[in-house]
Design an enzyme around this catalytic site. Sequence first.
Site, short mmCIF file in Angstrom:
data_model
loop_
_atom_site.label_atom_id
_atom_site.label_comp_id
_atom_site.label_asym_id
_atom_site.label_seq_id
_atom_site.Cartn_x
_atom_site.Cartn_y
_atom_site.Cartn_z
N ASP A 52 0.81 -1.22 0.00
CA ASP A 52 0.00 0.00 0.00
C ASP A 52 0.84 1.27 0.00
OD1 ASP A 52 -2.29 -1.48 -0.07
OD2 ASP A 52 -3.21 -0.56 1.70
N ASN A 94 -4.51 -1.98 -4.43
CA ASN A 94 -5.79 -2.08 -3.73
C ASN A 94 -5.76 -1.19 -2.49
OD1 ASN A 94 -8.38 -2.82 -3.22
ND2 ASN A 94 -7.90 -4.86 -2.43
N ASP A 328 -11.45 -2.58 10.96
CA ASP A 328 -10.40 -3.51 10.53
C ASP A 328 -10.04 -4.52 11.62
OD1 ASP A 328 -10.45 -1.94 8.30
OD2 ASP A 328 -8.44 -1.11 8.53
N GLU A 356 -11.36 -5.16 1.00
CA GLU A 356 -10.53 -5.98 0.12
C GLU A 356 -11.35 -7.10 -0.53
OE1 GLU A 356 -9.61 -4.24 2.45
OE2 GLU A 356 -7.44 -3.97 2.62
N HIS A 400 -5.32 -9.35 3.20
CA HIS A 400 -4.31 -9.50 4.25
C HIS A 400 -4.90 -9.85 5.61
CE1 HIS A 400 -4.75 -4.92 5.15
NE2 HIS A 400 -5.76 -5.33 4.41
N ARG A 401 -6.02 -9.21 5.95
CA ARG A 401 -6.55 -9.42 7.30
C ARG A 401 -7.13 -10.82 7.49
NH1 ARG A 401 -5.27 -4.88 9.29
NH2 ARG A 401 -5.54 -3.02 8.04
N LYS A 433 0.11 -6.42 1.82
CA LYS A 433 -0.60 -5.13 1.74
C LYS A 433 -0.21 -4.21 2.90
CE LYS A 433 -5.23 -3.30 0.69
NZ LYS A 433 -5.44 -2.15 1.53
O1 LIG Z 1 -8.76 6.15 6.43
C1 LIG Z 1 -8.17 5.10 6.62
O2 LIG Z 1 -6.93 5.04 6.76
C2 LIG Z 1 -8.95 3.85 6.67
C3 LIG Z 1 -10.30 3.89 6.90
C4 LIG Z 1 -11.13 2.69 7.05
O3 LIG Z 1 -11.92 2.55 5.91
P1 LIG Z 1 -13.49 2.96 5.84
O4 LIG Z 1 -13.62 4.38 6.23
O5 LIG Z 1 -13.81 2.73 4.40
O6 LIG Z 1 -14.24 2.06 6.76
C5 LIG Z 1 -10.27 1.44 7.23
O7 LIG Z 1 -11.03 0.29 7.03
C6 LIG Z 1 -9.11 1.42 6.27
O8 LIG Z 1 -8.32 0.27 6.42
C7 LIG Z 1 -8.21 2.59 6.51
C1 LIG Z 2 -9.82 -1.73 4.36
C2 LIG Z 2 -8.51 -1.78 4.32
O1 LIG Z 2 -7.73 -1.17 3.40
P1 LIG Z 2 -7.88 0.14 2.51
O2 LIG Z 2 -6.93 1.12 3.08
O3 LIG Z 2 -7.49 -0.29 1.14
O4 LIG Z 2 -9.30 0.62 2.58
C3 LIG Z 2 -7.74 -2.57 5.32
O5 LIG Z 2 -6.51 -2.40 5.38
O6 LIG Z 2 -8.32 -3.37 6.05
#
Ligand SMILES: O=C(O)C1=C[C@@H](OP(=O)(O)O)[C@@H](O)[C@H](O)C1
Ligand SMILES: C=C(OP(=O)(O)O)C(=O)O
Length: 670
Positions: A52, A94, A328, A356, A400-401, A433
């Site tokens: 990422d 992703n 998460d 994901e 990944h999770r 990731k």
């Molecule tokens: O802003 C961020 O860093 C994130 C927000 C969350 O997503 P959502 O807001 O879509 O739930 C989380 O699931 C993602 O892994 C990271």
């Molecule tokens: C939802 C996730 O990733 P993203 O930052 O791509 O939204 C995650 O890391 O669980």
Amino acid sequence: MFSIPFLTVPPLRAARGTVRLPGSKSISNRVLLLAGLSEGTTVVRDLLDSDDTRVMLDALRALGCGVAAQGPDWHITGLGGQLSTKTADLFLGNAGTAMRPLTAALAVLAATQQGTFELKGIPRMHERPIGDLVDALRQLGCPIDYLGNEGYPPLRLRPGSAPLDTSAPIRVRGDVSSQFLTALLLGLPLVSDAGPVTIEVEGELTSKPYIEITLNLLARFGILVRRDGWARFTIPQGSRYRSPGDIHVEGDASSASYFVALGAIAAHGGRAVRIEGVGDDSIQGDIRFVDAARAMGADVTSGPGWLEVRRGAWPLKAIDLDCNHIPDAAMTLAVMALFAEGTTRLTNIASWRVKETDRIAAMATELRKLGARVVEGADFIEVAAPERWSAASIHTYDDHRIAMCFSLAAFNPLARPAGHVPVRILDPRCVGKTFPDYFEALFDVVEADSADVPVLTIDGPTASGKGTLASAVAIALGYHFLDSGALYRATALAAMQAGVTDTDEAGLARVAAGLQLKFTGHQIWLAGVEVSDDLRQEHVGAMASRVSTFPSVRDALKALQLSHRRVPGLVADGRDMGTVIFPGADLKVFVTASAAVRAERRHKQLISKGIPANIDSLRADLEARDLRDQSRTVAPLKPAEDAKLFDNSQLTVDQCVAQVLEWWEAKQAF
Ligand SMILES: O=C(O)C1=C[C@@H](OP(=O)(O)O)[C@@H](O)[C@H](O)C1
Ligand SMILES: C=C(OP(=O)(O)O)C(=O)O
């Protein structure tokens, strides 16, 4: 990182030790973007190194930012609000934290500075919604095209024909992903010259704590957003990104969840799991996972930058929790539920469906494979422990999770009722990731019964290709590799260096017992000096063959060899691996090849290393060595009774590896 088709984790029983977490994904990508938009250079310390962040770094490079690694630090030189490259195609994998924020920042820059940018990702990214963000940016006047399906990436961001309009509040829906609001907050300071920019959130904002991270980091970069609860955010007029100069990325709180759970499940009997890099001073919302873990029974102590976890209540206690604030880390709770009494209910997790993978569906399917009783709904999941555990091959959906949280199911021997099954994680590479070395970190702190750690032995005479075969099989399975011959050769080399002769059994045994050997990948170190090539020398091999006839030398090396039997498994090659050292091995292979073929192989090997060799004398030597190895009284070279005999004279290495893996698979529970 394990870049292999699957990784099988044997039944595990305990955990203890220290884990140093990689940097937070959410902080890393926000800091990178903010540094890329600022003027001057920002030094980023402890940045996450993963898929990422790699796509974000690549994007910044493509946009003309200065991106340089200096040791562990990254030096990012920003654009200062001015595009230096007007067109770019960006691949964002992703990474939601790259796709959404870059869309906002680049839409504004493209519109106001005549740029054209295309943003795309992997196929799953093209199924993850972005329509609410695009709608918000269009209100300002940013021209944005969908290049595939309406509402989803890929996107084209185009030049605008009129100045962007920031006079009215920008409305954005907040109930699908908080990343849309985060994206606007990060990007809209770029258009704050004419007046303050107000963003209004429609609907109940999901994943709220991620907005706190955004506001916190904006403040670090000089932008103080005014807010009215979760409904209205105002970026002051004339906001400018100001680099803090130097910024540290704390450890990832979502990644910490696996180790908090690990401690809660497996740090028993005085053991503790210490997690370093994130603690009670964290700015990440997922630190609240600790409260949920405590509610299930975990005993957690914490301080700035650290957590320490022990088992508290056991079995764990089921919980009923609204998990919207920890979307998460909440996946980890679903796996902890396998070790809890009662049914755990996790609610308000609709966002799981657009991450994901469809995480509610995926978790339900995979938990059921283990035997768990699962009920799923549009925005909740209920999990009760298995009545009977099944060995399962966990599909990871490039998520990944899923890979990380399901690894904890390998502790099934501790559950009530207990299981005794391995857990296979398909495509373990997906952890790249956010946590490329997750499994290495996990295996460093887990304990298994030695008898549960699978062992595959490959014995055979000199130059039969057993070393090449064993090392390739070990890599394919992600197992440790023991080249037991190297221990004898190292004893021989160390003896020569110490002036101990090949007839002095007591002296040789002392050398063997005091051997300071270390294996790192393909390198072997003796007392801190790399000796990989020295050990391959013919005279060392010949001395090793003589040294290895002494029972006290063999005894002295036995414990060292047994100590290589570590999670997740071992492939051991040598002459007595299946007969003496690991008589209970799960699979034993005895490889042979004709003397002519073996002499030829050895000849090629030596010549390729620039060592002169004569094929006839090599053949005579190896025949003499066979005789000595076969006729020695202690642990003579012979196949174990239950070994698979394998003449590989006519086979390529790949064919040999495929054959051994086929035998191995035939013995698995999957
Ligand atoms: O802003 C961020 O860093 C994130 C927000 C969350 O997503 P959502 O807001 O879509 O739930 C989380 O699931 C993602 O892994 C990271
Ligand atoms: C939802 C996730 O990733 P993203 O930052 O791509 O939204 C995650 O890391 O669980």
